[in-house]
Design an enzyme around this catalytic site. Structure first.
Site, PDB file in Angstrom:
ATOM      1  N   GLU A 279       0.835  -1.209   0.000  1.00 25.35           N
ATOM      2  CA  GLU A 279       0.000   0.000   0.000  1.00 25.35           C
ATOM      3  C   GLU A 279       0.864   1.251   0.000  1.00 25.35           C
ATOM      4  O   GLU A 279       0.521   2.254  -0.641  1.00 25.35           O
ATOM      5  CB  GLU A 279      -0.942  -0.010   1.210  1.00 25.35           C
ATOM      6  CG  GLU A 279      -2.039  -1.053   1.142  1.00 25.35           C
ATOM      7  CD  GLU A 279      -2.927  -0.885  -0.085  1.00 25.35           C
ATOM      8  OE1 GLU A 279      -3.406   0.240  -0.327  1.00 25.35           O
ATOM      9  OE2 GLU A 279      -3.138  -1.876  -0.809  1.00 25.35           O
ATOM     10  N   TRP A 282       1.842   1.610  -3.538  1.00 29.06           N
ATOM     11  CA  TRP A 282       0.753   2.174  -4.347  1.00 29.06           C
ATOM     12  C   TRP A 282       0.770   3.706  -4.233  1.00 29.06           C
ATOM     13  O   TRP A 282       0.602   4.427  -5.227  1.00 29.06           O
ATOM     14  CB  TRP A 282      -0.605   1.651  -3.866  1.00 29.06           C
ATOM     15  CG  TRP A 282      -1.103   0.430  -4.572  1.00 29.06           C
ATOM     16  CD1 TRP A 282      -1.172  -0.836  -4.066  1.00 29.06           C
ATOM     17  CD2 TRP A 282      -1.625   0.357  -5.910  1.00 29.06           C
ATOM     18  NE1 TRP A 282      -1.697  -1.688  -5.012  1.00 29.06           N
ATOM     19  CE2 TRP A 282      -1.992  -0.985  -6.147  1.00 29.06           C
ATOM     20  CE3 TRP A 282      -1.822   1.304  -6.914  1.00 29.06           C
ATOM     21  CZ2 TRP A 282      -2.544  -1.409  -7.356  1.00 29.06           C
ATOM     22  CZ3 TRP A 282      -2.379   0.885  -8.134  1.00 29.06           C
ATOM     23  CH2 TRP A 282      -2.721  -0.453  -8.337  1.00 29.06           C
ATOM     24  N   TRP A 311     -20.796  10.613 -20.022  1.00 30.68           N
ATOM     25  CA  TRP A 311     -21.164  10.844 -18.622  1.00 30.68           C
ATOM     26  C   TRP A 311     -22.509  11.542 -18.546  1.00 30.68           C
ATOM     27  O   TRP A 311     -22.800  12.451 -19.337  1.00 30.68           O
ATOM     28  CB  TRP A 311     -20.105  11.676 -17.920  1.00 30.68           C
ATOM     29  CG  TRP A 311     -18.725  11.083 -17.888  1.00 30.68           C
ATOM     30  CD1 TRP A 311     -17.604  11.587 -18.465  1.00 30.68           C
ATOM     31  CD2 TRP A 311     -18.314   9.875 -17.239  1.00 30.68           C
ATOM     32  NE1 TRP A 311     -16.523  10.787 -18.228  1.00 30.68           N
ATOM     33  CE2 TRP A 311     -16.922   9.715 -17.477  1.00 30.68           C
ATOM     34  CE3 TRP A 311     -18.976   8.897 -16.485  1.00 30.68           C
ATOM     35  CZ2 TRP A 311     -16.196   8.642 -16.976  1.00 30.68           C
ATOM     36  CZ3 TRP A 311     -18.247   7.829 -15.989  1.00 30.68           C
ATOM     37  CH2 TRP A 311     -16.886   7.709 -16.235  1.00 30.68           C
ATOM     38  N   ASN A 346     -10.953   2.446   3.089  1.00 33.46           N
ATOM     39  CA  ASN A 346     -10.461   2.331   1.715  1.00 33.46           C
ATOM     40  C   ASN A 346     -11.326   1.421   0.846  1.00 33.46           C
ATOM     41  O   ASN A 346     -11.595   1.728  -0.316  1.00 33.46           O
ATOM     42  CB  ASN A 346      -9.016   1.830   1.702  1.00 33.46           C
ATOM     43  CG  ASN A 346      -8.429   1.871   0.298  1.00 33.46           C
ATOM     44  OD1 ASN A 346      -8.362   2.930  -0.306  1.00 33.46           O
ATOM     45  ND2 ASN A 346      -8.021   0.726  -0.224  1.00 33.46           N
ATOM     46  N   TRP A 364     -16.265  10.816 -13.075  1.00 36.36           N
ATOM     47  CA  TRP A 364     -15.412  10.588 -11.914  1.00 36.36           C
ATOM     48  C   TRP A 364     -14.890  11.878 -11.314  1.00 36.36           C
ATOM     49  O   TRP A 364     -14.593  11.950 -10.112  1.00 36.36           O
ATOM     50  CB  TRP A 364     -14.228   9.681 -12.283  1.00 36.36           C
ATOM     51  CG  TRP A 364     -13.358  10.192 -13.394  1.00 36.36           C
ATOM     52  CD1 TRP A 364     -13.497   9.939 -14.737  1.00 36.36           C
ATOM     53  CD2 TRP A 364     -12.220  11.058 -13.276  1.00 36.36           C
ATOM     54  NE1 TRP A 364     -12.516  10.590 -15.455  1.00 36.36           N
ATOM     55  CE2 TRP A 364     -11.715  11.277 -14.590  1.00 36.36           C
ATOM     56  CE3 TRP A 364     -11.571  11.649 -12.203  1.00 36.36           C
ATOM     57  CZ2 TRP A 364     -10.597  12.082 -14.842  1.00 36.36           C
ATOM     58  CZ3 TRP A 364     -10.465  12.450 -12.451  1.00 36.36           C
ATOM     59  CH2 TRP A 364      -9.986  12.656 -13.750  1.00 36.36           C
ATOM     60  N   TRP A 387      -9.809   7.286  -7.880  1.00 37.14           N
ATOM     61  CA  TRP A 387     -11.030   7.538  -8.634  1.00 37.14           C
ATOM     62  C   TRP A 387     -10.918   7.031 -10.069  1.00 37.14           C
ATOM     63  O   TRP A 387     -11.852   6.425 -10.606  1.00 37.14           O
ATOM     64  CB  TRP A 387     -11.377   9.032  -8.607  1.00 37.14           C
ATOM     65  CG  TRP A 387     -12.248   9.339  -7.429  1.00 37.14           C
ATOM     66  CD1 TRP A 387     -11.853   9.800  -6.209  1.00 37.14           C
ATOM     67  CD2 TRP A 387     -13.653   9.124  -7.348  1.00 37.14           C
ATOM     68  NE1 TRP A 387     -12.930   9.895  -5.370  1.00 37.14           N
ATOM     69  CE2 TRP A 387     -14.054   9.506  -6.042  1.00 37.14           C
ATOM     70  CE3 TRP A 387     -14.614   8.680  -8.241  1.00 37.14           C
ATOM     71  CZ2 TRP A 387     -15.383   9.419  -5.615  1.00 37.14           C
ATOM     72  CZ3 TRP A 387     -15.950   8.592  -7.817  1.00 37.14           C
ATOM     73  CH2 TRP A 387     -16.315   8.958  -6.523  1.00 37.14           C
TER      74      TRP A 387
END
Length: 479
Positions: A279, A282, A311, A346, A364, A387
Site C-alpha cells: 500500500e 501504491w 457521462w 479504503n 469521476w 477515482w
C-alpha cells in the site's frame, strides 16, 4: 550562512530531509505560508486545513526545542509565494532556502518561480527527496518511460529496496538561540468552516501522536492487516493517511516500522506486513504517475479515449450520493462516515466510487472533487489515482466490465450489518440479511426517512457496459 526552511506538506521535525540539511548548513529559520485562495482552488477540505493549523501548533513546539523560530506569512495564492519569500529572505539575510520536493503541475511551477526570483537575489534554493522513497524518473521501464502498471513498478521497487533501502534522516541537533521569536498560529481561517468537534478528537495533531499510532499499528495490527483491512467495522487499517498526507509522518518511517516487525522483510514473512508495504508502494506509484503523466494534474483522464464516455448530467442523483441518500445502505453509510469524520475506509472508497461512475454513470471528476472537499487525508495523486482506477479511466485500472455490486459488497464485508447500523441508525432494527437491501422487503419495508434505491443495479450495469463497449478500440497515451 543563515538558512530558511520552508515547510509545506512535511509538518514534522524527525526524519525531515530539508530541515536536517538546513540546520547542518547554518542557523535556521522556518516559515509556513498561509494560502487560503490556493487551498480553495485545490478543493482542500476545511477539516484538512484545520488539521494543518493544529499540526503547525505542535510543530512550533518541536521547533522551539531546537531553537528554530517558526514564522507565518500570508500568500493568498502560490503565485504570491515568490515575492513573499523574497521579502523574507531580504529581511532576514537568508543565504539559502531549503524545501522538500512536492509534485503536480502547480507545485512544480510554484517552486520554479520561487527559485528564479530568489536567484535574482543571490539566494540559493535547494530541493530534497522526502515525500517519496524513490525519485520520480528513477523507476522506469527498459524503454525509459514511466510505468503504467503497478505490478511492474512494484517489482523494480523491490529490486531497489534490496540494494538500497532508504534510510531515515537523523534528528537535527539543537542550534544556538536566535533573537527572532516564533509567530502565532491562527486557530481558524474565515474562508474555511471549523469542523465539528468530533474530527479533532478522531485526528489529534502532532508527530508524537502520529508516531504512537504508527508503532501501535505495527505491533498490534500489522500482521492481521491482509485479513482485516477490507472490513470497515474492524480497526483493520492503519488510519495513518492524514498524517502521511500532511507529512507528519514520512513514508520512510512507515516502511521501517513495518520492516522492524517483519524481520526486515518486505516481500516475505508476514502477509499483513507485505500487504501494507505494498500500500505504501501504491502511494508511491500514484505520485510517480503525477510526474510522468501531467495530464492527471489537469483533470484529464489517464486513458484519453475514455474522455469520450457519455457521462450523465444527473444533479439529483449526484446530490443523493453526496448526502448518503441513495437507498443502498453500504453506500449511504460510507458517505455519512465521510461527512462526519473526514475519512472513509479504503474498501468503501472503491465501492462508492464505482457506484457513482458505473451505476450512475456520473463523471469521476465530480466524485474526485467531492472527496477532496471533505477528506482530511485528501491527496491529489492518491485521490485521483483511486477515482480513475474505479472509473476504469486510469492507470492499472479495474477492467471496465467489472462492477462492484454494492449489495454483494455489503453482505461480504459487513455481514452482520454493524457498520451500516452505526451510520444508519434508522435501519438498526432490520435483520442481518434485510439490512443490506431493505427495498427487497417490498411492501413490508417501511423505514421513516430512508429512501428507495435511486437506480436499478442490473439496468445501470448494462448501461455502463455499453458505454465502455462504444469507446474506440485503440488507446493513445500521449500527453
Amino acid at each position: 550562512m543563515q538558512q530558511l526552511m520552508w515547510f509545506r506538506n512535511d509538518l514534522r521535525v524527525q526524519d525531515n530531509t530539508a530541515l536536517t540539511a538546513a540546520m547542518q548548513a547554518g542557523s535556521t529559520l522556518a516559515v509556513f505560508l498561509i494560502s487560503p485562495g490556493q487551498w480553495r482552488a485545490h478543493d482542500d477540505a476545511p477539516c484538512k486545513v484545520d488539521f494543518w493549523l493544529r499540526n503547525l501548533v505542535a510543530l512550533r513546539a518541536q521547533l522551539q526545542a531546537l531553537n528554530v523560530p517558526l514564522l507565518i506569512r500570508q500568500a493568498e495564492h502560490w503565485r504570491d509565494a515568490p515575492a513573499v519569500l523574497a521579502t523574507l529572505c531580504r529581511e532576514q539575510s537568508i543565504a539559502s532556502v531549503q524545501v522538500n520536493q512536492e509534485y503536480g503541475v502547480h507545485e512544480t511551477l510554484r517552486d520554479r518561480e520561487v527559485a528564479n526570483q530568489l536567484a535574482e537575489l543571490g539566494v540559493g534554493f535547494h530541493s530534497h527527496l522526502d515525500q517519496l522513497l524513490f525519485q520520480p524518473g528513477s523507476i522506469l521501464t527498459r524503454s525509459g518511460s514511466y510505468f503504467q502498471v503497478f505490478s511492474q513498478f512494484r517489482k523494480v521497487c523491490y529490486q531497489r529496496l534490496h540494494t538500497a533501502l532508504p534510510a531515515q534522516v537523523a534528528r537535527p541537533h539543537v542550534q544556538a538561540r536566535l533573537t527572532i521569536d516564533s509567530d502565532t498560529i491562527p486557530t481558524s481561517l474565515s474562508d474555511f468552516t471549523t469542523p465539528n468537534l468530533g474530527i479533532p478528537s478522531l485526528w489529534p495533531a502532532g508527530e508524537a501522536v502520529a508516531q504512537e499510532r504508527l508503532q501501535r499499528f505495527a505491533e498490534e495490527q500489522l500482521h492481521a492487516y491482509d485479513r482485516q483491512r477490507d472490513f470497515p467495522v474492524q480497526p483493520g487499517t492503519s488510519q495513518l493517511s492524514p498524517y502521511l498526507a500532511a507529512g507528519v509522518l514520512s513514508p520512510r518511517q512507515c516502511l521501517h516500522a513495518a520492516l522492524s516487525c517483519n524481520q526486515g522483510e518486505f516481500e516475505a514473512g508476514s502477509a499483513g506486513a507485505v500487504t501494507w508495504i505494498n500500500e505504501l508502494l501504491w502511494r508511491e506509484f500514484y505520485k510517480h504517475i503525477l510526474v510522468g503523466f501531467s495530464r492527471v494534474s489537469r483533470h484529464r483522464a489517464f486513458r484519453p479515449t475514455t474522455e469520450a464516455l457519455p457521462w450523465r448530467h444527473a444533479p439529483q442523483e449526484l446530490a443523493a450520493w453526496q448526502q448518503g441518500r441513495t437507498g443502498f445502505p453500504l453506500i449511504d453509510a460510507a458517505m455519512r462516515q465521510l461527512l462526519a469524520t473526514g475519512w472513509m475506509h479504503n474498501r468503501l472508497r472503491m465501492v462508492v466510487a464505482m457506484f457513482l461512475t458505473k451505476n450512475l454513470l456520473i463523471d469521476w471528476r465530480e466524485g474526485e472533487r467531492f472527496f477532496m472537499r471533505h477528506l482530511i487525508d485528501g491527496d491529489l495523486a492518491a485521490n485521483n489515482g483511486g477515482w480513475q482506477w474505479s472509473a476504469s479511466t486510469g492507470t492499472d485500472a479495474v477492467p471496465w466490465f467489472r462492477l462492484f455490486n454494492p449489495i454483494n459488497q455489503s453482505r461480504r464485508f459487513d455481514p452482520d450489518g454493524r457498520f451500516i447500523r452505526h451510520w444508519l441508525p434508522e435501519l438498526a432494527d432490520l435483520d442481518n440479511r434485510s439490512i443490506h437491501a431493505p427495498a427487497a422487503l417490498g411492501g413490508l419495508f417501511s423505514v421513516a426517512n430512508y429512501p428507495q434505491p435511486i437506480v436499478d443495479l442490473v439496468g445501470s450495469r448494462q448501461r455502463a457496459l455499453q458505454a465502455f463497449r462504444d469507446l474506440p478500440l485503440l488507446e493513445r497515451l500521449d500527453d
